[in-house]
Design a protein around this motif. Structure first.
Motif, PDB file in Angstrom:
ATOM      1  N   ARG A 271       0.844  -1.203   0.000  1.00  0.00           N
ATOM      2  CA  ARG A 271       0.000   0.000   0.000  1.00  0.00           C
ATOM      3  C   ARG A 271       0.875   1.246   0.000  1.00  0.00           C
ATOM      4  O   ARG A 271       2.061   1.174   0.352  1.00  0.00           O
ATOM      5  CB  ARG A 271      -0.876   0.028   1.262  1.00  0.00           C
ATOM      6  CG  ARG A 271      -2.134  -0.831   1.142  1.00  0.00           C
ATOM      7  CD  ARG A 271      -2.524  -1.386   2.483  1.00  0.00           C
ATOM      8  NE  ARG A 271      -3.836  -2.001   2.500  1.00  0.00           N
ATOM      9  CZ  ARG A 271      -4.144  -3.164   1.963  1.00  0.00           C
ATOM     10  NH1 ARG A 271      -3.251  -3.851   1.264  1.00  0.00           N
ATOM     11  NH2 ARG A 271      -5.365  -3.680   2.097  1.00  0.00           N
ATOM     12  N   TYR A 272       0.264   2.407  -0.327  1.00  0.00           N
ATOM     13  CA  TYR A 272       0.992   3.677  -0.231  1.00  0.00           C
ATOM     14  C   TYR A 272       0.421   4.494   0.937  1.00  0.00           C
ATOM     15  O   TYR A 272      -0.616   4.123   1.514  1.00  0.00           O
ATOM     16  CB  TYR A 272       0.957   4.446  -1.556  1.00  0.00           C
ATOM     17  CG  TYR A 272      -0.418   4.714  -2.111  1.00  0.00           C
ATOM     18  CD1 TYR A 272      -1.010   3.823  -3.002  1.00  0.00           C
ATOM     19  CD2 TYR A 272      -1.115   5.867  -1.757  1.00  0.00           C
ATOM     20  CE1 TYR A 272      -2.270   4.068  -3.520  1.00  0.00           C
ATOM     21  CE2 TYR A 272      -2.375   6.119  -2.280  1.00  0.00           C
ATOM     22  CZ  TYR A 272      -2.957   5.217  -3.153  1.00  0.00           C
ATOM     23  OH  TYR A 272      -4.202   5.465  -3.652  1.00  0.00           O
ATOM     24  N   GLY A 273       1.107   5.599   1.258  1.00  0.00           N
ATOM     25  CA  GLY A 273       0.816   6.353   2.482  1.00  0.00           C
ATOM     26  C   GLY A 273      -0.635   6.785   2.671  1.00  0.00           C
ATOM     27  O   GLY A 273      -1.243   6.504   3.702  1.00  0.00           O
TER      28      GLY A 273
ATOM     29  N   GLY B  48       3.744   4.199 -10.668  1.00  0.00           N
ATOM     30  CA  GLY B  48       3.454   4.781 -11.970  1.00  0.00           C
ATOM     31  C   GLY B  48       2.443   5.903 -11.901  1.00  0.00           C
ATOM     32  O   GLY B  48       2.269   6.665 -12.840  1.00  0.00           O
ATOM     33  N   ALA B  49       1.752   6.005 -10.747  1.00  0.00           N
ATOM     34  CA  ALA B  49       0.762   7.077 -10.558  1.00  0.00           C
ATOM     35  C   ALA B  49       1.246   8.047  -9.483  1.00  0.00           C
ATOM     36  O   ALA B  49       0.459   8.798  -8.910  1.00  0.00           O
ATOM     37  CB  ALA B  49      -0.583   6.479 -10.159  1.00  0.00           C
ATOM     38  N   GLY B  50       2.529   7.998  -9.206  1.00  0.00           N
ATOM     39  CA  GLY B  50       3.077   8.922  -8.219  1.00  0.00           C
ATOM     40  C   GLY B  50       2.985   8.443  -6.788  1.00  0.00           C
ATOM     41  O   GLY B  50       3.258   9.215  -5.863  1.00  0.00           O
ATOM     42  N   HIS B  51       2.591   7.196  -6.585  1.00  0.00           N
ATOM     43  CA  HIS B  51       2.486   6.664  -5.213  1.00  0.00           C
ATOM     44  C   HIS B  51       3.689   5.795  -4.896  1.00  0.00           C
ATOM     45  O   HIS B  51       4.032   4.911  -5.681  1.00  0.00           O
ATOM     46  CB  HIS B  51       1.215   5.805  -5.055  1.00  0.00           C
ATOM     47  CG  HIS B  51      -0.044   6.529  -5.378  1.00  0.00           C
ATOM     48  ND1 HIS B  51      -0.984   6.042  -6.246  1.00  0.00           N
ATOM     49  CD2 HIS B  51      -0.515   7.723  -4.940  1.00  0.00           C
ATOM     50  CE1 HIS B  51      -1.984   6.893  -6.341  1.00  0.00           C
ATOM     51  NE2 HIS B  51      -1.722   7.922  -5.549  1.00  0.00           N
ATOM     52  N   ARG B  52       4.311   6.048  -3.761  1.00  0.00           N
ATOM     53  CA  ARG B  52       5.405   5.189  -3.316  1.00  0.00           C
ATOM     54  C   ARG B  52       4.806   4.008  -2.558  1.00  0.00           C
ATOM     55  O   ARG B  52       4.104   4.196  -1.562  1.00  0.00           O
ATOM     56  CB  ARG B  52       6.355   5.988  -2.438  1.00  0.00           C
ATOM     57  CG  ARG B  52       7.623   5.255  -2.076  1.00  0.00           C
ATOM     58  CD  ARG B  52       8.641   6.205  -1.458  1.00  0.00           C
ATOM     59  NE  ARG B  52       9.188   7.114  -2.465  1.00  0.00           N
ATOM     60  CZ  ARG B  52      10.176   6.785  -3.320  1.00  0.00           C
ATOM     61  NH1 ARG B  52      10.714   5.578  -3.297  1.00  0.00           N
ATOM     62  NH2 ARG B  52      10.604   7.651  -4.187  1.00  0.00           N
TER      63      ARG B  52
END
Lengths: 218, 266
Positions: free
Chosen positions: A16-18, A60-64
């Motif tokens: 998951r991302y933040g 790819g969508a700017g999520h780490r």
């Protein structure tokens, strides 16, 4: 610490991302404890530093994206297995206030208790209203939110019962002329009924100190 | 808004009707206590149970009364239900002063407009659960079939429709208490007075009963609940605190969702 372990537990269900983690944490806890996004990222940095999660890069969508490691899974299992140690609950402040009130001449202790009782009941009314407006237990997150609200209800209920107990003890002590001069009657009610172990030494210690200085003044 | 059918015939002042709560309308007072005092005994044995109590309960309002033992909670409820007379002051139920009513008129008011849950239930052992609940309706002229239907609906609301044909001595304490609650809510009473109605119930059933009372209030009835349980008082719109026969404080729900939120975890 609960935020660290909650995020780890969420990551056991997949990377998951933040922002995703924050949203999920809040949904599962009935939005009762809003999480600061900065805190989420700081916690993720620490978890990564400790080898409990790993950074899988950008989606790819700017999520780490972060994923849990084997060490992280072990840490999560250990967290669920161990009992929680209560941190200082807000009512410590109340216990201290009451301890000081019963040992300070001229303070209307009944009024102090009633003001708190009213405030706690108002909070209880609000939580009960929130509970009524939840959509039942159809989803796990609904059940989780409901359980969090129930925990707030039990806490408020315990506080009101404790206030009732304090009031009865204070009235008894006042009738027998023990207040505010006799330390034993003063410090007895609060520690005996304190729901939290951590609060007892602080409360008793505080009230004893003030009582002895008060006696010296006399 | 809860839709409830209105009677199409002109209404007697004591006629029970649960009205929908209407947004923006001025509150309708179901119960008013004006400077009510109650004294028991005389001379050196005199005990003041209530002292100059003012209290108003509006249609659609759920009020809880809390206080230590002997603070006057049950006396307040008995006076409000016309089961006892005031020593001073006046009580109005839907605008009708109780002191102006004859004994028979008071009994009729209680049957039609007031549902009362007694602490010790006051059920009739020779009748079954349905008959206990339907009796006040039938005494008031409701046809037996309709009264029984309404009674069964009330028993369903408190979760014991399957015990409808049991006699009272065949029921547990908690089941008897639920019959007593069904009798109080049957017939859409305008005012429901409940004296510790959950004492014999487990916590989950107790919550279900609070939900039943809440629904009655949301449908327009005035509800007064005497309780020592804070979690039940939490269902009320307003909590009145009694001490030594006086109202010493009131807590009204803030209805502020933000009050539920903790500060962000840092």
């Amino acid at each position: 610490m609960s935020v660290k372990h909650s995020l780890l537990a969420l990551l056991t269900q997949g990377p998951r991302y933040g922002y995703h983690l924050r949203a999920e944490f809040e949904e599962r806890t009935g939005s009762t404890w809003p999480l600061n996004i900065g805190q989420v990222y700081t916690t993720l940095d620490r978890l990564e530093r400790d080898g409990l999660i790993e950074d899988q890069g950008d989606d790819g969508a700017g999520h780490r994206i972060y994923a849990i490691t084997e060490a992280g899974r072990a840490e999560t299992e250990d967290w669920f297995a161990q009992p929680s140690r209560p941190s200082n609950p807000p009512r410590n402040e109340l216990a201290i206030k009451l301890a000081i009130a019963v040992t300070t001449p001229g303070v209307d202790v009944e009024r102090v208790i009633q003001a708190q009782r009213s405030a706690t009941l108002r909070a209880l009314q609000d939580v009960t209203r929130a509970k009524r407006s939840t959509g039942g237990e159809s989803r796990p997150a609904d059940l989780a939110g409901l359980l969090v609200l129930e925990s707030l209800i039990f806490t408020a209920e315990a506080e009101i019962r404790w206030l009732d107990h304090c009031e009865a003890a204070v009235l008894r002590a006042a009738r027998s002329g023990q207040l505010p001069a006799v330390p034993a009657a003063v410090s007895a009610p609060a520690p005996a009924a304190m729901p939290s172990r951590t609060a007892v030494p602080t409360t008793a210690g505080t009230s004893r100190r003030h009582t002895s200085s008060q006696q010296k003044d006399r | 808004m809860t839709g409830v059918a209105r009677h199409s015939i002109p209404q007697h002042p004591l006629e029970p009707t649960v009205r929908p709560v209407t947004q923006g309308m001025p509150p309708r007072q179901i119960l008013e206590l004006h400077q009510v005092s109650k004294v028991y005994g005389d001379g050196i044995t005199v005990v003041a149970a209530l002292r100059e109590v003012d209290l108003t309960v509006n249609a659609g309002e759920f009020v809880a009364v809390m206080g230590p033992s002997g603070s006057g909670k049950s006396s307040l409820l008995a006076l409000a239900g016309g089961l006892d007379s005031t020593s001073q002051g006046e009580i109005y139920v839907r605008g009708t002063p109780l002191s102006a009513l004859s004994t028979a008129e008071r009994a009729r008011l209680r049957r039609r407009a007031v549902g009362y849950v007694f602490q010790d239930y006051n059920l009739i052992p020779t009748l079954n659960a349905t008959e206990n609940v339907s009796l006040p309706l039938e005494l008031d002229g409701v046809k037996p079939a309709k009264a029984q239907r309404q009674a069964k609906d009330a028993l369903r609301q408190v979760g014991i429709e399957d015990l409808a044909n049991r006699f009272i001595d065949e029921l547990s304490g908690g089941q008897q208490q639920r019959v007593a609650i069904a009798r109080a809510i049957v017939g859409d009473k305008a005012l429901i007075l409940a004296d510790e109605p959950t004492g014999a119930l487990d916590s989950v059933t107790g919550e279900e009963i609070m939900a039943v009372l809440r629904r009655r209030a949301d449908a327009g009835a005035g509800v007064v609940l005497v309780t020592h349980e804070a979690r039940h008082a939490g269902w009320a719109d307003r909590v009145v605190f009694l001490r030594d026969g006086r109202v010493v404080d009131q807590a009204t729900a803030q209805n502020d969702p933000h009050s539920l939120l903790a500060d962000p975890i840092r």
